[in-house]
Design a protein around this motif. Sequence first.
Motif, PDB file in Angstrom:
ATOM      1  N   ASP A  96       0.761  -1.172  -0.336  1.00 27.20           N
ATOM      2  CA  ASP A  96      -0.033   0.052  -0.147  1.00 27.20           C
ATOM      3  C   ASP A  96       0.486   1.882   0.391  1.00 27.20           C
ATOM      4  O   ASP A  96       0.290   2.151   0.246  1.00 27.20           O
ATOM      5  N   VAL A  97       1.939   1.014  -0.495  1.00 27.41           N
ATOM      6  CA  VAL A  97       2.490   2.783  -1.118  1.00 27.41           C
ATOM      7  C   VAL A  97       2.133   3.236  -2.028  1.00 27.41           C
ATOM      8  O   VAL A  97       2.247   3.021  -3.504  1.00 27.41           O
ATOM      9  N   SER A  98       0.787   4.481  -2.030  1.00 31.12           N
ATOM     10  CA  SER A  98       0.342   5.196  -2.884  1.00 31.12           C
ATOM     11  C   SER A  98       0.481   6.438  -3.083  1.00 31.12           C
ATOM     12  O   SER A  98       0.474   7.012  -1.858  1.00 31.12           O
ATOM     13  N   LEU A  99      -0.817   7.174  -3.686  1.00 28.22           N
ATOM     14  CA  LEU A  99      -0.636   8.357  -3.554  1.00 28.22           C
ATOM     15  C   LEU A  99      -1.761   8.440  -3.667  1.00 28.22           C
ATOM     16  O   LEU A  99      -2.820   8.016  -4.969  1.00 28.22           O
ATOM     17  N   PHE A 100      -2.697   9.013  -2.738  1.00 24.33           N
ATOM     18  CA  PHE A 100      -3.871   9.532  -2.241  1.00 24.33           C
ATOM     19  C   PHE A 100      -4.069  10.612  -3.290  1.00 24.33           C
ATOM     20  O   PHE A 100      -3.720  11.654  -2.855  1.00 24.33           O
ATOM     21  N   VAL A 101      -5.192  11.546  -3.952  1.00 19.50           N
ATOM     22  CA  VAL A 101      -5.509  12.213  -4.602  1.00 19.50           C
ATOM     23  C   VAL A 101      -6.864  12.571  -4.474  1.00 19.50           C
ATOM     24  O   VAL A 101      -8.027  11.925  -4.657  1.00 19.50           O
ATOM     25  N   SER A 102      -7.602  13.257  -3.811  1.00 20.61           N
ATOM     26  CA  SER A 102      -9.055  12.758  -2.666  1.00 20.61           C
ATOM     27  C   SER A 102      -9.190  14.818  -3.070  1.00 20.61           C
ATOM     28  O   SER A 102      -8.656  15.699  -3.201  1.00 20.61           O
ATOM     29  N   ASP A 103     -10.736  14.482  -3.579  1.00 23.04           N
ATOM     30  CA  ASP A 103     -11.456  16.185  -3.696  1.00 23.04           C
ATOM     31  C   ASP A 103     -11.878  16.480  -2.413  1.00 23.04           C
ATOM     32  O   ASP A 103     -12.592  17.294  -2.523  1.00 23.04           O
ATOM     33  N   ARG A 133      -6.901   6.736  -6.274  1.00 21.56           N
ATOM     34  CA  ARG A 133      -5.581   5.820  -5.937  1.00 21.56           C
ATOM     35  C   ARG A 133      -4.559   5.304  -7.111  1.00 21.56           C
ATOM     36  O   ARG A 133      -5.026   5.016  -8.410  1.00 21.56           O
ATOM     37  N   MET A 134      -3.153   6.097  -6.646  1.00 24.15           N
ATOM     38  CA  MET A 134      -2.255   5.630  -7.589  1.00 24.15           C
ATOM     39  C   MET A 134      -0.921   4.805  -7.126  1.00 24.15           C
ATOM     40  O   MET A 134      -0.662   5.830  -6.301  1.00 24.15           O
ATOM     41  N   SER A 135      -0.848   4.295  -7.594  1.00 26.06           N
ATOM     42  CA  SER A 135       0.389   3.035  -7.390  1.00 26.06           C
ATOM     43  C   SER A 135       1.218   2.376  -8.463  1.00 26.06           C
ATOM     44  O   SER A 135       0.795   2.757  -9.347  1.00 26.06           O
ATOM     45  N   ALA A 136       2.528   1.865  -7.837  1.00 19.76           N
ATOM     46  CA  ALA A 136       3.761   1.356  -8.966  1.00 19.76           C
ATOM     47  C   ALA A 136       3.083   0.223  -9.065  1.00 19.76           C
ATOM     48  O   ALA A 136       2.849  -1.187  -8.013  1.00 19.76           O
ATOM     49  N   ALA A 137       3.169  -0.513 -10.536  1.00 24.23           N
ATOM     50  CA  ALA A 137       2.887  -1.662 -10.895  1.00 24.23           C
ATOM     51  C   ALA A 137       4.359  -2.377 -10.145  1.00 24.23           C
ATOM     52  O   ALA A 137       5.417  -2.035 -10.068  1.00 24.23           O
ATOM     53  N   ALA A 138       3.805  -3.410  -9.843  1.00 27.67           N
ATOM     54  CA  ALA A 138       4.128  -4.967  -8.934  1.00 27.67           C
ATOM     55  C   ALA A 138       5.108  -5.453  -9.972  1.00 27.67           C
ATOM     56  O   ALA A 138       4.769  -5.328 -11.353  1.00 27.67           O
ATOM     57  N   PRO A 139       6.571  -5.761 -10.327  1.00 30.72           N
ATOM     58  CA  PRO A 139       7.417  -6.130 -10.983  1.00 30.72           C
ATOM     59  C   PRO A 139       6.589  -7.545 -11.634  1.00 30.72           C
ATOM     60  O   PRO A 139       6.091  -8.101 -11.139  1.00 30.72           O
ATOM     61  N   PRO A 140       6.856  -7.717 -12.929  1.00 31.60           N
ATOM     62  CA  PRO A 140       8.231  -7.726 -13.515  1.00 31.60           C
ATOM     63  C   PRO A 140       7.231  -6.109 -14.634  1.00 31.60           C
ATOM     64  O   PRO A 140       7.886  -5.451 -15.341  1.00 31.60           O
ATOM     65  N   GLU A 141       5.915  -5.822 -14.167  1.00 31.63           N
ATOM     66  CA  GLU A 141       5.324  -4.800 -14.906  1.00 31.63           C
ATOM     67  C   GLU A 141       6.207  -3.522 -14.269  1.00 31.63           C
ATOM     68  O   GLU A 141       6.507  -3.283 -13.250  1.00 31.63           O
ATOM     69  N   ASN A 142       6.572  -2.186 -15.245  1.00 28.83           N
ATOM     70  CA  ASN A 142       6.669  -0.898 -14.767  1.00 28.83           C
ATOM     71  C   ASN A 142       5.543  -0.034 -15.374  1.00 28.83           C
ATOM     72  O   ASN A 142       5.489   0.384 -16.471  1.00 28.83           O
ATOM     73  N   ALA A 143       4.748   0.737 -14.170  1.00 31.26           N
ATOM     74  CA  ALA A 143       3.988   1.908 -14.417  1.00 31.26           C
ATOM     75  C   ALA A 143       3.672   2.496 -13.740  1.00 31.26           C
ATOM     76  O   ALA A 143       3.832   1.853 -12.151  1.00 31.26           O
ATOM     77  N   LEU A 144       2.802   3.096 -13.535  1.00 33.08           N
ATOM     78  CA  LEU A 144       2.216   4.251 -13.228  1.00 33.08           C
ATOM     79  C   LEU A 144       0.076   3.534 -12.977  1.00 33.08           C
ATOM     80  O   LEU A 144       0.447   3.979 -13.684  1.00 33.08           O
ATOM     81  N   ILE A 145      -0.415   3.186 -11.927  1.00 35.40           N
ATOM     82  CA  ILE A 145      -1.494   2.429 -11.827  1.00 35.40           C
ATOM     83  C   ILE A 145      -2.977   3.617 -11.466  1.00 35.40           C
ATOM     84  O   ILE A 145      -2.575   3.842 -10.051  1.00 35.40           O
ATOM     85  N   TRP A 146      -3.797   3.709 -11.787  1.00 32.39           N
ATOM     86  CA  TRP A 146      -4.690   4.784 -11.589  1.00 32.39           C
ATOM     87  C   TRP A 146      -5.781   3.791 -10.310  1.00 32.39           C
ATOM     88  O   TRP A 146      -5.796   3.305 -11.920  1.00 32.39           O
ATOM     89  N   SER A 147      -6.349   4.299  -9.993  1.00 28.13           N
ATOM     90  CA  SER A 147      -6.998   2.650  -9.301  1.00 28.13           C
ATOM     91  C   SER A 147      -8.681   3.677  -9.455  1.00 28.13           C
ATOM     92  O   SER A 147      -8.862   4.925  -9.856  1.00 28.13           O
ATOM     93  N   PRO A 148     -10.409   3.098  -9.733  1.00 33.11           N
ATOM     94  CA  PRO A 148     -11.194   3.983  -9.459  1.00 33.11           C
ATOM     95  C   PRO A 148     -11.283   4.802  -8.675  1.00 33.11           C
ATOM     96  O   PRO A 148     -11.010   4.924  -7.428  1.00 33.11           O
ATOM     97  N   PHE A 149     -12.047   5.225  -8.542  1.00 37.04           N
ATOM     98  CA  PHE A 149     -12.470   6.801  -8.171  1.00 37.04           C
ATOM     99  C   PHE A 149     -13.449   6.185  -6.480  1.00 37.04           C
ATOM    100  O   PHE A 149     -14.109   4.574  -6.503  1.00 37.04           O
ATOM    101  N   ALA A 150     -12.653   6.410  -5.268  1.00 37.56           N
ATOM    102  CA  ALA A 150     -12.991   5.254  -3.995  1.00 37.56           C
ATOM    103  C   ALA A 150     -14.108   6.076  -3.583  1.00 37.56           C
ATOM    104  O   ALA A 150     -14.032   7.340  -2.793  1.00 37.56           O
TER     105      ALA A 150
END
Length: 871
Positions: free
Chosen positions: A680-687, A694-711
């Motif tokens: 759960d190392v993530s960026l939270f962007v709240s209104d 929530r934005m988090s880094a993809a787990a290896p072997p992928e390499n990307a920043l992943i946005w999750s739907p709105f909470a």
Amino acid sequence: MPSALRMAGSEPQRPTRYVPITASRFFTGLWTQRSPLREAAVPYLYEKFYSGARFDSLIAGQNVEISSRLTLIRRPGLSSFNASSFPAIQAFQAFRTQSAGVESIQVLADSAAAVYDATNGAKTALLTKAAGAGQTRFQPVGNVLYLADGVELKKYLKVSGSWVVQNAGGAAPANAPQVSLAALPDPYPVWAADTFYSPSLLIVDSNDNLQLLTTAGTTGSAEPAWATAAGATTTDGSAVWTCQGTAAWQANHAYAAGAYIAATWTVTVSYQYYDAYTRQYETGYATTTYKDFFQCTTAGTSGAAAPAWQSGLGSTTVDDTVVWTDQGAQITWTAIGATTLVATDQAIQDSNNNLQQVTAAGKSGAAVPTWKTSTGAYTADGTASWRCAGPPALGPANSGQWYYGYCFYSDLTQACTTLSPLSVGIELQANNYVAVQGSGSGDSQYTKIRLFRSTQQVGSAVPATMSEMLFLADIAMPAGGAAGTWTYNDTIADDGLNEFIQAPLADHNDAPPASTVAMAYHLGLMWYASGTTVWYSRVADAAPGIPLECVPPSNYFTFPAAVVRIEPCPVGLLVFTASDVGLIAGTNTSNSPLYAVTNFVAGVGLANYNALTSYAGTFYLFSRDSRLLTLRPYASLNAQVAAVETQAELQEAGFPIGDQLATWNQANVYLTWHRGGTTDVSLFVSDGATGWFRMSAAAPPENALIWSPFAKVTGGCGAVQSIETSPGVYKLLVGPSAAGGAILQRDWSTFADAGTPYTAFARIGSIMLAQSGNQALVDFISVEGPAAGSAPTLGVLVNEISGTPTALSNSTNDNWYQGLPSTTLYALRFWMSQTRQAAICRHLQVEIDWAAEDAANELYGYTIFAAQHVG
């Protein structure tokens, strides 16, 4: 994606025109800012030449997240962090303090009207905010926490064992001290007949203890029964003696300044004499025994063996770390005698107005002696002896003027204001002193008046530098605060001033602006932002006070727009304004002075104070044009000019959901990086009102920043911040958005918000199965996940890009072994129709829905079983 068997060459038992399209991991995340008929994050050339596609990209959703295992999960819920009823919370702050090597953390919560201590379920109001105050900005420095809200600037610290809130800095005295001359009283007594005088006022009693004469009088008719406890008194006629403890010197003993002992030692010296009988020079020896009193004039610990004592009144003896000063020869009560006047005076003023100091204990004569007038000359007086010290130092006249100034000072925290205006110059006249008077302070943090004075060498020139105004005295704060007055009678010569404490002259200790809206600690200095100006504190010097709370008027930089926030970084102090990002660089040394770059990153304005966070050297900010950006400042070597250049790398990390962020109210946005462990190392962007992305880094072997739907938080939210609640442990805290709510925390052990379950869904697509002129046959869609909670339901949106999905109600188990379903997994095959007739389409969206339940729902992957349709 072909199966392992097909990859190994296996053929199906019955040939089929259908193939499985499988998404076994979700690593693209939510990507709404795109054409709905194009998969996200697929480069054009890859798509054109390799038919690349991403069947995991999300076009919509709510209350689901992409886990660190690249699966779809119901987002973790919110449990109670502090169940007390709070008003709407604007910000949180972790305040770490150290005491006796033990670290503790207080969690503070800021509301519109007050700042609370919310640690361990408490709700204690630390500060009631003034009218018009805005959100509180916090800046910890060691064991002190500074608080600014645009109206008041405070500090929170422990004083005398109790936590208190005080002003950060304070106003200097408005008026100069008043000075006047007054006649100096004569402090020396006149000579008395038939009186026992002694240079030490000490005797050795019959118990071998020292007794100090503390009240003059007449001794009794017989030696008294002496008190033996140190500090106890003995009444002797009308005289009073105070026991000083044992007279004997002690080895390895800690002596305080002022302590007395009695020492006895023998000195043998050799000498030459002529022997008439032998007609030769012979060596003779003379032995002298001394018995003297000594006083400790430098505190310390005595040595293991007695030192070599130095005889003679006023001589000093070094005894390891103790320094002893000879107080004269030892005497006993018997030497004084019964019914004898005894005096505490060690000096008198004679008939010639000279000062006479007693050098040998004894009883004065019946008549006034003929006083010797030369300085250093001795006068015999009965059995006593006096040494002439010349005229007494009673107020000699000055040759120049003195100037006075004062400030308010706290001996508990060392806080100190700027010096008052200087007094008028005053020249001391002979046999006079200077009476100095001023006003007190209404600020309760100050406990003393600290008084400064110039030396007379200044003459008629008014002091202009701090080194010309030196410490004179500390005076207790008068009762009544600002309405009270204090008076000091100055008899101190110039050499009695403390040159190591200089006056905070010329606005040296001015308080930081009360209108401060942002603070930072950088280069050992405190920085304060107010309006378009960034102020910085003074460095430590000989002036009293807390340098971090003192802002000289020349210590500032001005920027073109209002400063929103200031943050240190490896290349300097970043200044985030409403229109640009500035930089204050340099190290504040002669080789690297401070300087400002007002447009370090031009055209990027910060939306609000809370819309900024940092992680691993990169800053994340929500800009005034509603973009979520990353800013990485760095320094590089320019080989052409052989100099280090400061630069910044800027990227738009929020582009995949930029169309969603553009609709938000910028004033309410919160950004925070949560350090919740590997999952759960993530960026939270709240209104700041309903929930977050929530934005988090993809787990290896992928390499990307992943946005999750709105909470979407049940009941809404206020401040959303990741806070260190105990050493090394961070929690994502969610404040109530309205009065009467609890403070919640992100909690992986529940999937409900404060006990209320919530629905969750994710929509995948649009999935392009055939290009224009072609069609696809979709037989079924299967899903698979762990048997935790209920299995999801599926809906599809066929050949549409928006609308309500059609529920697929006909499902069968897709995971069986000898007719038995799996007990650890759910695997469901959802047929496209009740009659299992394949659907004909070009593209579709697939929606995964979970009902409202407190369960750890998860989707490992899904498969579309489809074929190319000809016709």
